[in-house]
Design a protein around this motif. Structure first.
Motif, mmCIF file in Angstrom:
data_model
loop_
_atom_site.group_PDB
_atom_site.id
_atom_site.type_symbol
_atom_site.label_atom_id
_atom_site.label_comp_id
_atom_site.label_asym_id
_atom_site.label_seq_id
_atom_site.Cartn_x
_atom_site.Cartn_y
_atom_site.Cartn_z
ATOM 1 N N VAL A 101 -15.411 6.513 -7.679
ATOM 2 C CA VAL A 101 -14.457 5.513 -7.220
ATOM 3 C C VAL A 101 -15.172 4.184 -7.032
ATOM 4 O O VAL A 101 -16.109 4.095 -6.231
ATOM 5 C CB VAL A 101 -13.793 5.947 -5.895
ATOM 6 N N PRO A 102 -14.764 3.132 -7.751
ATOM 7 C CA PRO A 102 -15.424 1.836 -7.583
ATOM 8 C C PRO A 102 -15.197 1.290 -6.177
ATOM 9 O O PRO A 102 -14.175 1.560 -5.546
ATOM 10 C CB PRO A 102 -14.741 0.941 -8.628
ATOM 11 N N ALA A 103 -16.134 0.533 -5.691
ATOM 12 C CA ALA A 103 -15.966 -0.125 -4.395
ATOM 13 C C ALA A 103 -14.978 -1.272 -4.523
ATOM 14 O O ALA A 103 -14.766 -1.826 -5.597
ATOM 15 C CB ALA A 103 -17.308 -0.641 -3.893
ATOM 16 N N GLY A 104 -14.349 -1.609 -3.396
ATOM 17 C CA GLY A 104 -13.489 -2.787 -3.368
ATOM 18 C C GLY A 104 -12.071 -2.572 -3.835
ATOM 19 O O GLY A 104 -11.362 -3.543 -4.139
ATOM 20 N N LEU A 105 -11.588 -1.319 -3.873
ATOM 21 C CA LEU A 105 -10.219 -1.062 -4.311
ATOM 22 C C LEU A 105 -9.232 -1.220 -3.150
ATOM 23 O O LEU A 105 -9.599 -1.133 -1.977
ATOM 24 C CB LEU A 105 -10.100 0.350 -4.874
ATOM 25 N N HIS A 106 -7.975 -1.435 -3.511
ATOM 26 C CA HIS A 106 -6.895 -1.385 -2.526
ATOM 27 C C HIS A 106 -6.575 0.075 -2.227
ATOM 28 O O HIS A 106 -6.543 0.911 -3.139
ATOM 29 C CB HIS A 106 -5.630 -2.061 -3.065
ATOM 30 N N LEU A 107 -6.311 0.395 -0.967
ATOM 31 C CA LEU A 107 -5.800 1.704 -0.575
ATOM 32 C C LEU A 107 -4.341 1.544 -0.199
ATOM 33 O O LEU A 107 -4.002 0.741 0.677
ATOM 34 C CB LEU A 107 -6.591 2.266 0.611
ATOM 35 N N VAL A 108 -3.466 2.285 -0.876
ATOM 36 C CA VAL A 108 -2.038 2.285 -0.586
ATOM 37 C C VAL A 108 -1.680 3.647 -0.002
ATOM 38 O O VAL A 108 -2.079 4.684 -0.547
ATOM 39 C CB VAL A 108 -1.213 2.020 -1.862
ATOM 40 N N ALA A 109 -0.944 3.669 1.109
ATOM 41 C CA ALA A 109 -0.589 4.927 1.777
ATOM 42 C C ALA A 109 0.912 5.007 1.973
ATOM 43 O O ALA A 109 1.546 4.036 2.408
ATOM 44 C CB ALA A 109 -1.312 5.041 3.119
ATOM 45 N N ALA A 110 1.484 6.159 1.654
ATOM 46 C CA ALA A 110 2.922 6.380 1.809
ATOM 47 C C ALA A 110 3.146 7.855 2.117
ATOM 48 O O ALA A 110 2.977 8.702 1.241
ATOM 49 C CB ALA A 110 3.670 5.979 0.538
ATOM 50 N N LEU A 111 3.504 8.162 3.364
ATOM 51 C CA LEU A 111 3.676 9.547 3.800
ATOM 52 C C LEU A 111 5.114 9.807 4.211
ATOM 53 O O LEU A 111 5.737 8.981 4.874
ATOM 54 C CB LEU A 111 2.741 9.855 4.978
ATOM 55 N N THR A 112 5.650 10.953 3.825
ATOM 56 C CA THR A 112 7.005 11.341 4.208
ATOM 57 C C THR A 112 6.955 12.227 5.447
ATOM 58 O O THR A 112 5.937 12.837 5.753
ATOM 59 C CB THR A 112 7.708 12.105 3.079
ATOM 60 N N GLY A 113 8.069 12.299 6.144
ATOM 61 C CA GLY A 113 8.128 13.184 7.302
ATOM 62 C C GLY A 113 9.000 12.638 8.397
ATOM 63 O O GLY A 113 10.152 13.025 8.566
ATOM 64 N N VAL A 116 10.004 6.200 0.354
ATOM 65 C CA VAL A 116 8.645 6.697 0.174
ATOM 66 C C VAL A 116 8.610 7.804 -0.868
ATOM 67 O O VAL A 116 7.730 7.840 -1.734
ATOM 68 C CB VAL A 116 8.063 7.186 1.512
ATOM 69 N N ALA A 117 9.574 8.709 -0.809
ATOM 70 C CA ALA A 117 9.628 9.798 -1.794
ATOM 71 C C ALA A 117 9.786 9.245 -3.206
ATOM 72 O O ALA A 117 9.155 9.729 -4.156
ATOM 73 C CB ALA A 117 10.778 10.745 -1.459
ATOM 74 N N GLN A 118 10.607 8.210 -3.346
ATOM 75 C CA GLN A 118 10.835 7.643 -4.677
ATOM 76 C C GLN A 118 9.610 6.911 -5.217
ATOM 77 O O GLN A 118 9.278 7.037 -6.393
ATOM 78 C CB GLN A 118 12.027 6.689 -4.648
ATOM 79 N N ILE A 119 8.931 6.135 -4.361
ATOM 80 C CA ILE A 119 7.768 5.424 -4.890
ATOM 81 C C ILE A 119 6.636 6.393 -5.194
ATOM 82 O O ILE A 119 5.872 6.190 -6.145
ATOM 83 C CB ILE A 119 7.290 4.291 -3.956
ATOM 84 N N TYR A 148 2.786 14.606 2.811
ATOM 85 C CA TYR A 148 3.438 14.822 4.092
ATOM 86 C C TYR A 148 2.705 14.104 5.228
ATOM 87 O O TYR A 148 1.496 13.875 5.172
ATOM 88 C CB TYR A 148 3.502 16.319 4.407
ATOM 89 N N GLU A 149 3.439 13.751 6.250
ATOM 90 C CA GLU A 149 2.836 13.275 7.496
ATOM 91 C C GLU A 149 2.396 14.504 8.293
ATOM 92 O O GLU A 149 3.185 15.430 8.492
ATOM 93 C CB GLU A 149 3.848 12.470 8.302
ATOM 94 N N VAL A 169 -13.141 0.538 0.573
ATOM 95 C CA VAL A 169 -11.887 -0.091 0.145
ATOM 96 C C VAL A 169 -11.835 -1.533 0.634
ATOM 97 O O VAL A 169 -12.400 -1.884 1.675
ATOM 98 C CB VAL A 169 -10.655 0.695 0.644
ATOM 99 N N ALA A 170 -11.143 -2.353 -0.131
ATOM 100 C CA ALA A 170 -11.018 -3.766 0.233
ATOM 101 C C ALA A 170 -10.015 -3.957 1.355
ATOM 102 O O ALA A 170 -10.203 -4.793 2.243
ATOM 103 C CB ALA A 170 -10.603 -4.587 -0.986
ATOM 104 N N ASP A 171 -8.917 -3.177 1.320
ATOM 105 C CA ASP A 171 -7.867 -3.288 2.320
ATOM 106 C C ASP A 171 -6.962 -2.066 2.230
ATOM 107 O O ASP A 171 -7.050 -1.283 1.281
ATOM 108 C CB ASP A 171 -7.037 -4.579 2.133
ATOM 109 N N THR A 172 -6.115 -1.907 3.230
ATOM 110 C CA THR A 172 -5.177 -0.788 3.276
ATOM 111 C C THR A 172 -3.781 -1.326 3.464
ATOM 112 O O THR A 172 -3.532 -2.185 4.321
ATOM 113 C CB THR A 172 -5.522 0.170 4.431
ATOM 114 N N THR A 173 -2.846 -0.821 2.656
ATOM 115 C CA THR A 173 -1.433 -1.181 2.780
ATOM 116 C C THR A 173 -0.624 0.099 2.871
ATOM 117 O O THR A 173 -0.788 0.999 2.038
ATOM 118 C CB THR A 173 -0.961 -1.996 1.558
ATOM 119 N N TRP A 174 0.219 0.202 3.883
ATOM 120 C CA TRP A 174 1.043 1.397 4.013
ATOM 121 C C TRP A 174 2.513 1.006 4.139
ATOM 122 O O TRP A 174 2.845 -0.122 4.500
ATOM 123 C CB TRP A 174 0.611 2.254 5.203
ATOM 124 N N VAL A 175 3.397 1.952 3.820
ATOM 125 C CA VAL A 175 4.823 1.643 3.777
ATOM 126 C C VAL A 175 5.638 2.758 4.415
ATOM 127 O O VAL A 175 5.286 3.938 4.343
ATOM 128 C CB VAL A 175 5.276 1.400 2.316
#
Length: 305
Positions: free
Chosen positions: A17-29, A37-40, A105-106, A127-133
């Protein structure tokens, strides 16, 4: 000792895994209004190139009686078992840009260990940053763009995107705790909570998924495929509008939501898009009851296809 890293297993065939990637998080529950979240998750894992990096242990994190595996039963035997999964994948967007995607799952149990495990993974993978939805039901009309509440450390995104900035207490998603921990460590993190019409929150609302992907794009610069979701959204809203047009009570309720929404967005005296001056909200049950036949017809049509 219960080390956070014991909660997951790194895939032996995972790529570097290269350094500096975006982390995207999407958990259902806990809440997933409009199945955003399920659709994305389905869109990202089903249409983009993905490679497994790590998988969390459901025996430690899940209440299996509450989230039972799905089986496929054919006549007299079981042909497949689909257990719930919580995974970290390396994904490439439509332009080939790599990013990390935490989905599934959450957790039901061991939140503190899980939060620390995610924070440690983010640090180890640099990771460069984290984005969650997340998506929650709100008394807003389907005739207006889906709004979002932005939290985290990105003041520019809060200023440009956040339409509702409440001062309140509410039950947490586990990713709220991840955000709080990362922010306390001085890491870049963004939370996107979509405000989905409450009377459509139990449906699969394609526009909610489009709004979620658009928000992630705004935070990260990643590009996602949305054409299919947008087309499904146009068809879905056309049928909702048809149902509303044929019912005077629905027209009144949606019109009230529109008025309150527009007044709030214009910066007038309404303190919140949720209530009017009388402090009342159009009943979700009133709207949902009128739309019940429409939704039932839509599910029936989907099953017949």
């Amino acid at each position: 000792m219960n080390h956070p890293e014991d909660l997951y297993t790194l895939d032996v065939s995972a790529p570097t895994v290269p350094a500096g990637l975006h982390l995207v998080a999407a958990l259902t529950g806990f809440a997933d209004a409009g199945s955003a979240v399920a659709q994305i998750t389905a869109s990202i894992t089903g249409s983009l190139e993905t490679q497994l990096v790590a998988e969390f242990d459901p025996d430690v994190l899940l209440d299996w009686r509450a989230r039972r595996p799905v089986i496929t039963f054919e006549h007299d035997h079981i042909t497949a078992v689909e257990p719930p999964r919580l995974t970290l994948h390396l994904v490439r967007d439509e332009l080939g840009q790599p990013f990390l995607f935490l989905s599934g799952y959450e957790p039901d149990f061991q939140w503190n260990r899980f939060v620390q495990a995610v924070v440690d993974l983010a640090e180890d993978l640099q990771v460069a940053d984290t984005t969650w939805v997340q998506a929650i039901p709100m008394p807003v009309p389907h005739t207006r763009s889906i709004g979002v509440t932005v939290s985290g450390t990105r003041a520019d995104l809060v200023e440009s995107m956040s339409v509702w900035k409440p001062e309140t207490q509410a039950p947490a998603n586990v990713l709220h705790l991840v955000e709080h921990r990362l922010a306390g460590l001085g890491q870049q993190v963004t939370g996107l909570v979509l405000l989905v019409p409450h009377y459509l929150s139990d449906t699969e609302f394609p526009d909610a998924a489009v709004a979620a992907l658009s928000g992630i794009s705004a935070a990260t610069g990643l590009i996602f495929p949305t054409d299919a979701l947008r087309e499904e959204g146009r068809e879905f809203l056309a049928r909702v509008d048809e149902q509303v047009a044929g019912n005077a009570e629905l027209q009144r309720l949606v019109g009230t939501l529109e008025q309150r929404h527009d007044t709030y967005m214009e910066g007038n005296a309404v303190a919140s898009p949720l209530t009017g001056a009388d402090g009342q909200v159009p009943s979700a049950d009133s709207i949902a009851a009128e739309l019940e036949r429409f939704l039932a017809d839509r599910r029936s049509a989907a099953e017949d296809d």
